[in-house]
Design an enzyme around this catalytic site. Structure first.
Site, PDB file in Angstrom:
ATOM      1  N   GLY A   1       8.312 -22.144 -26.840  1.00 43.10           N
ATOM      2  CA  GLY A   1       8.098 -23.358 -27.627  1.00 43.10           C
ATOM      3  C   GLY A   1       7.803 -23.036 -29.080  1.00 43.10           C
ATOM      4  N   ASN A   2       7.014 -23.907 -29.712  1.00 50.91           N
ATOM      5  CA  ASN A   2       6.751 -23.751 -31.149  1.00 50.91           C
ATOM      6  C   ASN A   2       6.096 -22.429 -31.520  1.00 50.91           C
ATOM      7  OD1 ASN A   2       7.596 -26.351 -32.276  1.00 50.91           O
ATOM      8  ND2 ASN A   2       6.171 -27.131 -30.751  1.00 50.91           N
TER       9      ASN A   2
ATOM     10  N   ILE B   1       7.905 -28.603 -21.810  1.00 49.40           N
ATOM     11  CA  ILE B   1       7.882 -29.955 -21.236  1.00 49.40           C
ATOM     12  C   ILE B   1       7.540 -30.968 -22.330  1.00 49.40           C
ATOM     13  CG2 ILE B   1       7.243 -29.152 -18.930  1.00 49.40           C
ATOM     14  CD1 ILE B   1       4.389 -30.336 -19.548  1.00 49.40           C
ATOM     15  N   ASP B   2       6.942 -30.496 -23.433  1.00 49.56           N
ATOM     16  CA  ASP B   2       6.505 -31.418 -24.502  1.00 49.56           C
ATOM     17  C   ASP B   2       7.661 -31.943 -25.355  1.00 49.56           C
ATOM     18  OD1 ASP B   2       3.966 -30.950 -23.642  1.00 49.56           O
ATOM     19  OD2 ASP B   2       3.462 -29.516 -25.205  1.00 49.56           O
TER      20      ASP B   2
ATOM     21  N   ARG C   1      -6.003 -52.815  -8.867  1.00 51.31           N
ATOM     22  CA  ARG C   1      -6.784 -51.991  -9.794  1.00 51.31           C
ATOM     23  C   ARG C   1      -5.999 -51.686 -11.063  1.00 51.31           C
ATOM     24  NH1 ARG C   1      -8.557 -47.428  -5.390  1.00 51.31           N
ATOM     25  NH2 ARG C   1     -10.444 -48.454  -4.659  1.00 51.31           N
TER      26      ARG C   1
ATOM     27  N   GLY D   1       0.663 -33.336 -23.357  1.00 46.11           N
ATOM     28  CA  GLY D   1       1.169 -33.565 -24.716  1.00 46.11           C
ATOM     29  C   GLY D   1      -0.013 -33.726 -25.667  1.00 46.11           C
ATOM     30  N   HIS D   2      -0.391 -32.605 -26.321  1.00 42.82           N
ATOM     31  CA  HIS D   2      -1.530 -32.654 -27.240  1.00 42.82           C
ATOM     32  C   HIS D   2      -1.180 -33.366 -28.542  1.00 42.82           C
ATOM     33  CE1 HIS D   2      -4.906 -30.749 -25.481  1.00 42.82           C
ATOM     34  NE2 HIS D   2      -4.207 -29.692 -25.080  1.00 42.82           N
TER      35      HIS D   2
ATOM     36  N   TYR E   1      -1.110 -29.603 -14.483  1.00 40.98           N
ATOM     37  CA  TYR E   1      -0.076 -28.565 -14.400  1.00 40.98           C
ATOM     38  C   TYR E   1       1.019 -28.873 -13.387  1.00 40.98           C
ATOM     39  CZ  TYR E   1      -3.162 -26.204 -17.485  1.00 40.98           C
ATOM     40  OH  TYR E   1      -3.920 -25.918 -18.580  1.00 40.98           O
TER      41      TYR E   1
ATOM     42  N   GLN F   1       2.938 -31.079 -13.690  1.00 41.00           N
ATOM     43  CA  GLN F   1       4.087 -31.429 -14.545  1.00 41.00           C
ATOM     44  C   GLN F   1       4.914 -30.215 -14.952  1.00 41.00           C
ATOM     45  OE1 GLN F   1       2.432 -34.667 -17.551  1.00 41.00           O
ATOM     46  NE2 GLN F   1       0.839 -33.374 -16.735  1.00 41.00           N
TER      47      GLN F   1
END
Ligand code: F6P
Length: 348
Positions: A116-117, A140-141, A176, A184-185, A269, A271
């Site tokens: 990734g980045n 995944i982001d 409910r 995804g931060h 995780y 995901q």
């Protein structure tokens, strides 16, 4: 043998958080490199750690068979950042030097860095040291700058959507509010896509400022409209107190302000695990095979990318240190808004 005829030797590594499709990408690079270009292929273990410690395995074609559908990575991964100075090193850091040593001692012609980045940032710095490097974007982001899509994303959208389908039945049975926290931060791609695919009623993204009053108003209006349950999708990176998860924060606030029974699920995780979707297998295979072609053509210092569904390359220099975030006016956001989905910013 002239230098151009000499058999090329390449290395592959997977770095950063794992995701479905890493093995498909390794296979795409390796098989194309061996079958089409007659290259020798090495796989470095545990991301940049393998390159620092010269820890590698030979990737013969037989080793690349049967891995297309496997989750995780046969090479292992780590969050090692070789250029980061840590206190214990006393400001000294010989890791980049060690990487160059490994590269030269093994007589490598290129290293393919799948990540990734953070991985692309390091790949760019290594390229600046004079190493031949090619990057392949995964996460995944889906937030790697310079490409329309990363592999791993489609699989994670599928997992998160399926989780929401399951939460819907319990939300409905118990009347409910169900909160689901999605990874995804910084980027809300996964929350946005799975939120829309999973029929989320409220979707909160790190890129959009939300107001808890808007969120509660939406839930109350659904209640009044005979829809006594709601699905609230929250990205892990939305603003929330540090001592609790984004999901707990939103769940507690909703229960307090509306009095409606609320439950939370943090998907975590799950995901990142399991077999890649067909779309991710295809994307990772395309990226991998194209990366091998780029090595043969000498297109170093680049990351392979997809633009309008075509494969291309972008300079690593342009990618390093940047993030691709969801635009506030993204077409999927406006479509969802027109259908009554709230992004928690309606009454700001
Ligand atoms: O980069 C992918 C990602 O899954 C993020 O969405 C998440 O915040 C992070 O990795 C978790 O990282 P780690 O594996 O270091 O806990």
């Amino acid at each position: 043998m002239s230098d151009s005829k000499k058999q090329k030797k390449i290395g592959i590594l997977t770095a950063g958080g794992d995701c479905p499709g890493l093995n498909a990408a390794i296979r795409g690079v390796g098989k194309t490199a061996i079958v089409e270009y007659g290259m020798e292929v090495l796989g470095f273990n545990a991301g940049y750690t393998g390159l620092i410690n010269s820890d590698y395995i030979e990737l013969k074609e037989s080793k690349l068979s049967g891995i297309l559908t496997l989750g995780g990575t046969i090479l292992g991964t780590s969050r090692e950042k070789p250029y980061k100075l840590v206190k214990e090193d006393g400001g000294e850091n010989d890791k980049p030097e060690k990487i160059i040593e490994t590269y030269e001692n093994l007589g490598l012609d290129c290293v393919v860095c799948i990540g990734g980045n953070g991985t692309m940032k390091t790949a760019n710095l290594l390229s600046k040291e004079g190493l031949n490097v090619i990057g392949i974007p995964k996460t995944i982001d889906n937030d790697v700058w310079g490409t329309d899509v990363t592999f791993g994303f489609d699989s994670a959208v599928q997992i998160a959507t399926e989780a929401m389908d399951r939460l819907h039945t319990t939300a409905n049975s118990h009347q409910r509010v169900m909160i689901i926290e999605i990874m995804g931060h910084h980027a809300g791609w996964l929350a946005l896509y799975s939120g829309v695919a999973g029929g989320g009623d409220i979707i909160l993204l790190p890129e959009l400022e939300y107001n808890i009053r808007s969120v509660c108003k939406k839930i109350e209006s659904r209640y009044e409209d005979n829809k006594p349950y709601s699905i609230v999708v929250v990205a892990e990176g939305i603003e929330h107190p540090k001592n609790k998860s984004a999901a707990s924060h939103i769940a507690e606030s909703i229960q307090t302000y509306t009095g409606i029974e609320t439950r939370e699920t943090v998907l975590g995780y799950i995901q990142r695990g399991g077999s890649p979707t067909p779309m991710d297998r295809i994307l990772a295979t395309r990226y991998g095979s194209f990366a091998a072609q780029c090595i043969a053509e000498g297109k170093f210092g680049t990351m392979v990318a997809v633009k309008d569904n075509d494969l291309t390359t972008v300079p690593l220099e342009d990618v390093g240190g940047k993030l691709r975030l969801v635009d506030k006016d993204h077409p999927l956001i406006s479509k969802a808004r027109k259908m009554g989905v709230s992004f928690g910013d309606e009454f700001l």
